[in-house]
Design a protein around this motif. Structure first.
Motif, mmCIF file in Angstrom:
data_model
loop_
_atom_site.group_PDB
_atom_site.id
_atom_site.type_symbol
_atom_site.label_atom_id
_atom_site.label_comp_id
_atom_site.label_asym_id
_atom_site.label_seq_id
_atom_site.Cartn_x
_atom_site.Cartn_y
_atom_site.Cartn_z
ATOM 1 N N PRO A 1 -10.986 -41.746 -59.006
ATOM 2 C CA PRO A 1 -9.960 -41.574 -59.351
ATOM 3 C C PRO A 1 -9.117 -40.206 -59.803
ATOM 4 O O PRO A 1 -10.155 -39.502 -59.576
ATOM 5 C CB PRO A 1 -10.288 -42.319 -61.361
ATOM 6 C CG PRO A 1 -11.938 -43.106 -61.500
ATOM 7 C CD PRO A 1 -12.183 -42.515 -60.361
ATOM 8 N N PHE A 2 -7.990 -40.715 -60.253
ATOM 9 C CA PHE A 2 -7.378 -39.031 -59.993
ATOM 10 C C PHE A 2 -6.603 -38.562 -58.335
ATOM 11 O O PHE A 2 -6.105 -37.892 -58.872
ATOM 12 C CB PHE A 2 -7.146 -38.266 -61.144
ATOM 13 C CG PHE A 2 -7.612 -38.774 -61.980
ATOM 14 C CD1 PHE A 2 -6.811 -39.700 -63.002
ATOM 15 C CD2 PHE A 2 -9.011 -38.927 -63.018
ATOM 16 C CE1 PHE A 2 -6.661 -40.147 -64.460
ATOM 17 C CE2 PHE A 2 -8.980 -39.791 -64.617
ATOM 18 C CZ PHE A 2 -8.123 -40.272 -65.255
ATOM 19 N N ILE A 3 -7.813 -38.204 -58.252
ATOM 20 C CA ILE A 3 -7.761 -37.594 -56.968
ATOM 21 C C ILE A 3 -8.108 -38.664 -55.238
ATOM 22 O O ILE A 3 -7.986 -38.050 -54.094
ATOM 23 C CB ILE A 3 -9.500 -36.122 -56.843
ATOM 24 C CG1 ILE A 3 -9.892 -37.078 -56.601
ATOM 25 C CG2 ILE A 3 -9.154 -35.334 -57.486
ATOM 26 C CD1 ILE A 3 -11.466 -36.374 -57.066
ATOM 27 N N ALA A 4 -8.355 -40.167 -55.595
ATOM 28 C CA ALA A 4 -8.424 -40.569 -54.441
ATOM 29 C C ALA A 4 -7.361 -39.999 -53.000
ATOM 30 O O ALA A 4 -7.696 -40.234 -52.123
ATOM 31 C CB ALA A 4 -8.108 -42.105 -54.697
ATOM 32 N N SER A 5 -6.493 -40.331 -53.818
ATOM 33 C CA SER A 5 -5.431 -40.112 -52.934
ATOM 34 C C SER A 5 -5.115 -38.972 -51.340
ATOM 35 O O SER A 5 -4.939 -38.840 -50.719
ATOM 36 C CB SER A 5 -3.527 -40.337 -52.509
ATOM 37 O OG SER A 5 -3.538 -39.260 -54.337
#
Length: 169
Positions: free
Chosen positions: A136-140
């Motif tokens: 979550p939060f840094i996946a992209s």
């Protein structure tokens, strides 16, 4: 959400010549030896070439200190990448295959398919990749980083293939 990228390597050689190069263990061994200037350990774990096509299993270790800061937040050890490349039996129209890459205790997946086909000036090897990171939060950001680095890898491998074929064909 997974991200996708297509990369096409164009060669001034017939598709059969590119396929024949990749059908030799020496091609893969020498490529991995060349990558050792960037990574402390690169090896061909398995290689087969037979009536069903070809398969190469490659393992590359990248030191944690060589990773971008965002990747260091997820990986607490050196990154060990295992990649499997395959192409089916040679087809003069289009030869299809696939590839995967995994990172030991990694937070995502990378898979793709490849197509080797003739062109008016030689041939093209098109690779289409899909990456998915489950953090979550840094996946992209990690997915985008992986794709950018993958393009660099594909460019280096295409340059290697052109040079290897010119010297060995």
């Amino acid at each position: 959400m997974a991200r996708r990228l297509s990369y096409s390597a164009r060669f001034p050689y017939p598709a059969e010549q590119v396929y024949q190069a990749q059908s030799t263990a020496r091609y893969w061994d020498e490529m991995m030896a060349g990558f050792e200037m960037f990574s402390p350990k690169c090896e061909v774990v398995e290689f087969t070439s037979d009536d069903l096509g070809l398969k190469a299993v490659l393992r590359q270790t990248i030191g944690r200190d060589q990773l971008p800061p965002i990747a260091q937040t997820v990986l607490k050890k050196d990154m060990v990448i295992t990649r499997e490349e395959s192409l089916g039996i040679f087809d003069a129209g289009i030869t299809k295959g696939d590839y995967t890459a995994s990172i030991q205790a990694g937070p995502g997946s990378l898979k793709g398919w490849q197509e080797l086909f003739p062109t008016d000036t030689g041939c093209t090897l098109r690779k289409t990749t899909e990456v998915k990171v489950f953090v979550p939060f840094i996946a992209s950001k990690l997915e985008q980083l992986m794709l950018v680095n993958l393009v660099d890898l594909f460019r280096a491998e295409a340059a290697y293939a052109k040079d290897w074929i010119a010297k060995n064909a």
